[in-house]
Design a protein around this motif. Structure first.
Motif, short mmCIF file in Angstrom:
data_model
loop_
_atom_site.label_atom_id
_atom_site.label_comp_id
_atom_site.label_asym_id
_atom_site.label_seq_id
_atom_site.Cartn_x
_atom_site.Cartn_y
_atom_site.Cartn_z
N HIS A 134 -81.36 94.50 79.00
CA HIS A 134 -82.60 93.92 78.48
C HIS A 134 -82.65 92.44 78.84
O HIS A 134 -81.65 91.73 78.71
CB HIS A 134 -82.70 94.06 76.96
N ILE A 135 -83.80 91.99 79.32
CA ILE A 135 -84.02 90.56 79.51
C ILE A 135 -85.33 90.17 78.84
O ILE A 135 -86.16 91.03 78.53
CB ILE A 135 -84.07 90.17 81.01
N SER A 136 -85.51 88.89 78.61
CA SER A 136 -86.74 88.38 78.02
C SER A 136 -87.61 87.80 79.14
O SER A 136 -87.25 86.80 79.75
CB SER A 136 -86.42 87.30 76.99
N LEU A 137 -88.72 88.46 79.40
CA LEU A 137 -89.62 87.95 80.44
C LEU A 137 -90.20 86.60 80.07
O LEU A 137 -90.38 85.73 80.92
CB LEU A 137 -90.75 88.94 80.70
N ARG A 138 -90.51 86.42 78.79
CA ARG A 138 -91.06 85.13 78.36
C ARG A 138 -90.10 84.01 78.73
O ARG A 138 -90.51 82.97 79.26
CB ARG A 138 -91.32 85.13 76.85
N ASP A 139 -88.80 84.19 78.47
CA ASP A 139 -87.82 83.14 78.75
C ASP A 139 -87.51 83.02 80.23
O ASP A 139 -87.18 81.94 80.71
CB ASP A 139 -86.54 83.41 77.95
N ALA A 140 -87.65 84.12 80.95
CA ALA A 140 -87.43 84.07 82.40
C ALA A 140 -88.48 83.21 83.09
O ALA A 140 -88.21 82.59 84.12
CB ALA A 140 -87.43 85.47 82.99
N TYR A 141 -89.68 83.15 82.51
CA TYR A 141 -90.76 82.36 83.10
C TYR A 141 -90.94 81.01 82.40
O TYR A 141 -91.84 80.25 82.75
CB TYR A 141 -92.07 83.13 83.05
N ASN A 142 -90.10 80.72 81.43
CA ASN A 142 -90.17 79.47 80.69
C ASN A 142 -89.16 78.48 81.27
O ASN A 142 -87.95 78.69 81.17
CB ASN A 142 -89.88 79.73 79.20
N ASN A 143 -89.63 77.42 81.88
CA ASN A 143 -88.74 76.44 82.51
C ASN A 143 -88.35 75.29 81.58
O ASN A 143 -87.59 74.41 81.97
CB ASN A 143 -89.40 75.86 83.77
N SER A 144 -88.86 75.31 80.34
CA SER A 144 -88.57 74.21 79.42
C SER A 144 -87.25 74.44 78.70
O SER A 144 -86.61 75.49 78.81
CB SER A 144 -89.70 74.09 78.40
N SER A 145 -86.85 73.45 77.91
CA SER A 145 -85.59 73.52 77.17
C SER A 145 -85.63 74.55 76.05
O SER A 145 -84.60 74.89 75.48
CB SER A 145 -85.24 72.14 76.59
#
Length: 477
Positions: free
Chosen positions: A380-391
């Motif tokens: 499982h991965i988080s797509l939201r976090d994969a596309y989130n470049n912020s801290s």
């Protein structure tokens, strides 16, 4: 019409492609991947293997090396990327971090552009041999062959610019074309030489130790298998199911490519030249040899378009490229390849360098990705976090870099170089007991598991805090 626009945009961007927007079923992807695998690089790989081994040994080494590397590569780039509809560079952010992935993208861009240069050079040399055969004028070296390489690159850009629809059509043609080329080689070899001659032919530049020659052939074959890593994710995200994305790799990247590689070994041994473009006319005569070279040209251009498409998808992750049109992104990559054409001939003559570097760089990433996706993240991965470049992203790690993975990656490269020199294709004494790629795979898998468990999972860094309780979110919430 709106759906078509969305589909077109998703296919040429790094954004996820939804299942109902994906064009490739099992049969479609089998055709695409077989056509891609059967470009003349399997022939030039065969030419490289012919330096060290004969046909029978090449068959064993090629199947063994390819199937190990391709299966390891496919378990992540094909399964994960199809499940989430993302490209390879988005899928690997959970391993390297956002900024770390961009650094790796730069490294892989150099690698893929080197492949583009080699195949465009092969197209140019094929044209040159056709001209030589009909006119006696040699344009297979120097400025003429560079100009022809530039023309080949421009044609490849046009195909990639048109996107996966044209690529699918081209590969539908290339797959049967490959069969025709193989039939041509079989008939030419059987009629002009005989298989007894082929099986007894000696390698072109072997070491005295036969076991060492086999290991080098196995090493280069694993490099050929791992070299697919940067090229597979972009097309895998266009597959409707993981089954449709995974098994065609075995059909195309292992068996079809191996068949082409072994025929390449046979031709190189008989002609005494590792350059595939130099085989066709001497083996089949001017007419049939020219037809074979034309088919090789078509296969190479199709393969280049697929590589350019995949690299373009990856580059679209970089901020300065996001707002550029698809044509401009692929065009800029092509222009960089044009500059590299200056060094195309030396690189073409030392093709084994590409195979060695493939193992040295892609094998550690593939193994760490296996640990991360299957063991740490429970698929499982988080797509939201994969596309989130912020801290705020789970995959921010330390300043956007997963220094654990980067450290293991660097250490793996050092280990590889201590065992095998890919630039000169020279093994160190330990190589006869410990294959460089196998050693690198085992080391990177074990090191990332141990260090990742201690420094990442146990400390909740990298989005692992919820893994034990059921895994990361698999949705782009």
């Amino acid at each position: 019409m709106a759906n078509e626009d969305i589909n077109s945009e998703a296919q040429s961007e790094s954004m996820p492609v939804l299942k109902d927007e994906r064009p490739y079923a099992f049969k479609d992807y089998t055709v695409v991947i077989t056509g891609f695998a059967c470009a003349a690089w399997c022939f030039i790989t065969g030419g490289s293997l012919a330096l060290y081994v004969g046909v029978q040994t090449a068959l064993v080494a090629s199947i063994a090396g390819n199937i190990v590397a391709v299966l390891l590569m496919s378990l992540t780039t094909q399964v994960l990327n199809t499940k989430y509809g993302v490209d390879a560079y988005t899928g690997v952010r959970g391993v390297l971090g956002g900024k770390g992935t961009k650094v790796f993208l730069i490294l892989m861009s150099v690698f893929v552009i080197a492949w583009l240069i080699i195949l465009c050079m092969m197209v140019a040399k094929a044209v040159g041999h056709i001209v030589l055969g009909f006119t006696g004028i040699d344009i297979t070296t120097g400025v003429p062959v560079i100009v022809l390489s530039l023309v080949a690159g421009a044609v490849c850009w046009f195909a990639a610019w048109k996107g996966p629809g044209l690529i699918k059509k081209l590969n539908t043609i290339v797959a049967p074309v490959f069969v025709i080329i193989l039939i041509f080689l079989v008939v030419a070899i059987t009629g002009n030489y005989g298989w007894d001659t082929v099986l007894s032919a000696q390698p072109l530049a072997p070491f005295e130790d036969e076991w060492m020659n086999f290991l080098i052939a196995f090493e280069l074959s694993m490099g050929a298998g791992f070299s697919w890593w940067p090229n597979m994710g972009g097309v895998a995200k266009l597959c409707k199911t993981t089954r449709a994305a995974f098994w065609p790799n075995v059909i195309g990247l292992v068996f079809a490519a191996t068949l082409g590689t072994v025929m390449g070994v046979a031709a190189a041994l008989l002609i005494g030249d590792s350059d595939p473009t130099a085989w066709m006319i001497p083996m089949g005569g001017l007419a049939l040899g020219t037809v074979a070279l034309v088919l090789v040209i078509g296969a190479d251009i199709t393969a280049c378009s697929v590589m350019l498409y995949n690299l373009g998808i990856g580059v679209k992750q970089v901020k300065s490229f996001v707002k550029l049109s698809w044509g401009k992104v692929t065009g800029l990559i092509t222009i960089i390849a044009f500059i590299g054409m200056i060094w195309a001939e030396p690189l073409y003559a030392r093709f084994y360098i590409i195979l060695g570097i493939s193992s040295m760089t892609c094998a550690p990433i593939a193994m760490m990705h296996l640990v991360d996706y299957y063991i740490f993240r429970k698929q499982h991965i988080s797509l939201r976090d994969a596309y989130n470049n912020s801290s705020s992203s789970k995959y921010y790690f330390w300043g956007g870099f997963n220094w654990v993975a980067i450290g293991v990656f660097v250490a793996s490269i050092v280990l590889y170089l201590l065992i095998f020199d890919p630039f000169m294709c020279i093994p160190q004494p330990i190589f006869r007991y410990c294959n460089a790629t196998v050693a690198t795979c085992v080391f990177s898998f074990a090191a990332y598991y141990v260090l990742g468990k201690l420094l990442l999972v146990n400390r909740g860094i990298g989005g692992f805090s919820n893994v034990e309780g059921g895994g990361e979110s698999s949705q782009a919430e």
